[in-house]
Design a protein around this motif. Sequence first.
Motif, PDB file in Angstrom:
ATOM      1  N   VAL A   1       0.844  -1.197   0.000  1.00 41.69           N
ATOM      2  CA  VAL A   1       0.000   0.000   0.000  1.00 41.69           C
ATOM      3  C   VAL A   1       0.880   1.248   0.000  1.00 41.69           C
ATOM      4  N   PRO A   2       0.625   2.201  -0.894  1.00 49.83           N
ATOM      5  CA  PRO A   2       1.415   3.442  -0.889  1.00 49.83           C
ATOM      6  C   PRO A   2       1.256   4.159   0.445  1.00 49.83           C
ATOM      7  N   ARG A   3       2.308   4.807   0.897  1.00 49.30           N
ATOM      8  CA  ARG A   3       2.231   5.540   2.162  1.00 49.30           C
ATOM      9  C   ARG A   3       3.036   6.826   2.073  1.00 49.30           C
ATOM     10  N   ARG A   4       2.865   7.660   3.089  1.00 45.07           N
ATOM     11  CA  ARG A   4       3.586   8.916   3.192  1.00 45.07           C
ATOM     12  C   ARG A   4       4.407   8.889   4.478  1.00 45.07           C
ATOM     13  N   GLY A   5       5.474   9.648   4.494  1.00 41.88           N
ATOM     14  CA  GLY A   5       6.288   9.736   5.691  1.00 41.88           C
ATOM     15  C   GLY A   5       7.383   8.691   5.712  1.00 41.88           C
ATOM     16  N   PHE A   6       8.626   9.122   5.518  1.00 38.67           N
ATOM     17  CA  PHE A   6       9.769   8.216   5.477  1.00 38.67           C
ATOM     18  C   PHE A   6      10.913   8.802   6.298  1.00 38.67           C
ATOM     19  N   ALA A   7      11.702   7.933   6.899  1.00 35.63           N
ATOM     20  CA  ALA A   7      12.820   8.379   7.725  1.00 35.63           C
ATOM     21  C   ALA A   7      13.909   9.026   6.886  1.00 35.63           C
ATOM     22  N   ASN A   8      14.073   8.541   5.652  1.00 33.08           N
ATOM     23  CA  ASN A   8      15.099   9.076   4.768  1.00 33.08           C
ATOM     24  C   ASN A   8      14.747   8.720   3.326  1.00 33.08           C
TER      25      ASN A   8
ATOM     26  N   HIS B   1      10.594   1.613  -0.697  1.00 30.86           N
ATOM     27  CA  HIS B   1       9.135   1.477  -0.740  1.00 30.86           C
ATOM     28  C   HIS B   1       8.628   1.529  -2.180  1.00 30.86           C
ATOM     29  N   LEU B   2       9.152   2.472  -2.964  1.00 28.75           N
ATOM     30  CA  LEU B   2       8.733   2.568  -4.366  1.00 28.75           C
ATOM     31  C   LEU B   2       9.160   1.334  -5.152  1.00 28.75           C
ATOM     32  N   GLY B   3      10.310   0.761  -4.782  1.00 22.16           N
ATOM     33  CA  GLY B   3      10.755  -0.467  -5.433  1.00 22.16           C
ATOM     34  C   GLY B   3       9.807  -1.619  -5.179  1.00 22.16           C
ATOM     35  N   ALA B   4       9.268  -1.657  -3.975  1.00 23.62           N
ATOM     36  CA  ALA B   4       8.298  -2.709  -3.653  1.00 23.62           C
ATOM     37  C   ALA B   4       6.991  -2.507  -4.408  1.00 23.62           C
ATOM     38  N   LEU B   5       6.643  -1.257  -4.634  1.00 21.27           N
ATOM     39  CA  LEU B   5       5.416  -0.956  -5.378  1.00 21.27           C
ATOM     40  C   LEU B   5       5.574  -1.271  -6.864  1.00 21.27           C
ATOM     41  N   HIS B   6       6.798  -1.094  -7.396  1.00 20.81           N
ATOM     42  CA  HIS B   6       7.029  -1.248  -8.834  1.00 20.81           C
ATOM     43  C   HIS B   6       8.243  -2.154  -9.083  1.00 20.81           C
TER      44      HIS B   6
ATOM     45  N   VAL C   1      18.814   5.655  -9.166  1.00 22.78           N
ATOM     46  CA  VAL C   1      17.789   6.659  -8.894  1.00 22.78           C
ATOM     47  C   VAL C   1      18.367   8.045  -9.122  1.00 22.78           C
ATOM     48  N   SER C   2      17.611   8.892  -9.790  1.00 26.03           N
ATOM     49  CA  SER C   2      18.077  10.244 -10.072  1.00 26.03           C
ATOM     50  C   SER C   2      18.387  10.992  -8.775  1.00 26.03           C
TER      51      SER C   2
END
Length: 221
Positions: free
Chosen positions: A2-9, A16-21, A31-32
């Motif tokens: 599930v997409p989420r907001r708020g990350f430590a770094n 997280h984006l890698g897990a989504l895609h 990553v740019s």
Amino acid sequence: VVPRRGFANRSELIEHLGALHPDIIARGRQVSPIRGGRAAALEALQGIDPPRYERTRNYLDGAVTRLSPYLRHGVLTLAEVRNHALKLVKHPVEAAKFINELGWRDYWQRVYERLGDGVWRDREPYKTGYSARRYAAELPQEIAEGQTGMACMDEFARELRDTGYLHNHARMWLAAYVVHWRQVRWQAGATWFLEHLLDGDPASNNLSWQWVASTFSHKPY
């Protein structure tokens, strides 16, 4: 996932984006370094220098703004950038070239509004002496991978892939190489750019490729 907001770094965000895609991550984990968001956009906006931009914009190490990703995704507006540029100069003419480039972006969007998917079709015949049939439909893999043996073009290809950005002149030189030296249809190059450019959109991207190819210009670049 599930997409989420708020990350430590940022690394946590990337994971997280890698897990989504996972299909995208499978193609490469590079990553740019360009950061998104309003705060990063405003920081970049504060750093612009319109007169210096006019003097040096044609050089790879010139004072280009790198605002295009934020404009592309609506984090900044053209009017907002124009107004800030005018505040930085004593006379409007000092920001004229800078604002002129913003005008080109607006122009491409207006053409796109009228043409829609027509931006993917040759607007005019090639003016190179060859018909469209002469050009290959697929981009050679060695170009995409930066392994042509031509150092400058290979470096541009790697920069495109690794950063999601290229200086405007590097884009034109690379496009000219693809279309005129390798005789590949501009659509293949435009598709390649859109896979990587953080500021890529069918308006500016495709119509600029057509300008290089001469299908939206009176001569080839």
